[in-house]
Structures are given as structure tokens and as C-alpha cells.
Design an enzyme around this catalytic site. Structure first.
Site, mmCIF file in Angstrom:
data_model
loop_
_atom_site.group_PDB
_atom_site.id
_atom_site.type_symbol
_atom_site.label_atom_id
_atom_site.label_comp_id
_atom_site.label_asym_id
_atom_site.label_seq_id
_atom_site.Cartn_x
_atom_site.Cartn_y
_atom_site.Cartn_z
ATOM 1 N N SER A 161 8.401 -6.331 4.721
ATOM 2 C CA SER A 161 8.309 -5.443 5.607
ATOM 3 C C SER A 161 10.134 -5.870 6.232
ATOM 4 O O SER A 161 10.713 -6.156 6.097
ATOM 5 C CB SER A 161 7.668 -5.947 6.571
ATOM 6 O OG SER A 161 7.389 -4.723 8.153
ATOM 7 N N TYR A 219 3.201 -11.014 13.467
ATOM 8 C CA TYR A 219 3.288 -10.919 11.892
ATOM 9 C C TYR A 219 5.003 -10.681 11.713
ATOM 10 O O TYR A 219 5.536 -10.791 10.226
ATOM 11 C CB TYR A 219 3.336 -8.996 12.313
ATOM 12 C CG TYR A 219 3.412 -8.313 11.314
ATOM 13 C CD1 TYR A 219 2.189 -8.234 9.740
ATOM 14 C CD2 TYR A 219 4.451 -7.548 10.967
ATOM 15 C CE1 TYR A 219 2.945 -7.613 9.239
ATOM 16 C CE2 TYR A 219 4.640 -6.540 9.773
ATOM 17 C CZ TYR A 219 3.126 -6.908 8.900
ATOM 18 O OH TYR A 219 3.057 -5.854 7.296
#
Length: 147
Positions: A17, A30
Site C-alpha cells: 500500500s 495498518y
């Protein structure tokens, strides 16, 4: 992929990501997990390069998925809401096409995002980290004010 095998070549593909490059406020767990992927696979890339094994870290920005629906909040409770950024993200099929192109090129790392902010943020992290820190601090203040 078995790294202990006698294969003479290979390709490991990791979907990370942009948050593996830039930590975002209100998404610290995250971001941390994605940063860990980068540390591990950057090191692994160096270790297996002599065996002609390629390692690609693909870093999507926001993609239209159910990620935010299944995310947990700071208390561990299910978040259960579609984030506006996710809803407006890149369609998953477009991400898949761009990912396949990056894999074919054997890119070591690629940011795949329609959002210009994702690309700018990655460059700021390298070129002007204090500017990015200021932007993230402001974003964090805004995120915390909304809670």
C-alpha cells in the site's frame, strides 16, 4: 514460493500500500503492518537477487474494495463504514491491469494510484520529509477532531 528450493529463478509479488511508504494518521496499525512488509521484502530482494528471484512491492493508493468496511477501529471494534476515499478509489480491475504490467516489467516497487496526492506524498517523503510531516500532522489533527 519455496525459497529453499533449487529453482534458478522466480518472482515474488507483494501487494502492499502507499501506506507502506507513508504512515497515515488514524490508520497506524495498518500502516505499521505495511511498513513491515517493505522492510522484510526489501531485505529479501537483496538476499535472493543472485538467484535471479525478483521481488515486486506493489503499492496501491485507494482502491474500490470493502477494506474499510472490514477494518477495526482503535478499540478493536469493527469500523463497518465505507470510507469516502475508498469509494472514490481506483476500480479494482484497473488496479489489476496496472499490477500485471508492473509484474511483467519486474518493477521492484511501484505506486499504483489515480490520486496525485499519493504520488506527491511518496516524493515528499524522500525529498522534503519535513513538509510531509507537517501535512500528516495537520491531517492527524483533523482526523482526531472528527472523533
Amino acid at each position: 514460493y519455496l525459497l529453499c528450493s533449487n529453482k534458478k529463478s522466480g518472482h515474488i509479488v507483494v501487494i502492499s500500500s502507499v501506506q507502506g511508504i507513508i504512515g497515515l494518521p488514524a490508520r497506524t496499525a495498518y500502516s505499521a503492518s505495511k511498513h513491515a512488509l517493505h522492510g522484510f521484502f526489501d531485505g529479501l530482494r537483496a538476499e535472493v537477487a543472485s538467484r535471479n528471484i525478483h521481488v515486486s512491492l506493489l503499492c496501491p493508493g485507494y482502491v474500490q474494495t470493502s477494506l474499510s468496511l472490514n477494518a477495526v477501529d482503535a478499540t478493536g471494534a469493527k469500523y463497518g463504514q465505507m470510507d469516502e476515499t475508498t469509494a472514490k478509489g481506483m476500480p479494482a480491475n484497473i488496479f489489476a491491469e496496472k499490477a500485471l504490467d508492473a509484474i511483467a516489467r519486474k518493477d521492484a516497487q511501484l505506486v499504483i494510484a489515480d490520486d496525485l496526492n499519493a504520488h506527491v506524498g511518496v516524493y515528499l517523503k524522500c525529498l522534503c520529509p519535513h513538509v510531509l510531516e507537517w501535512v500528516m500532522r495537520k491531517r492527524g489533527e483533523k482526523a482526531l477532531a472528527g472523533k
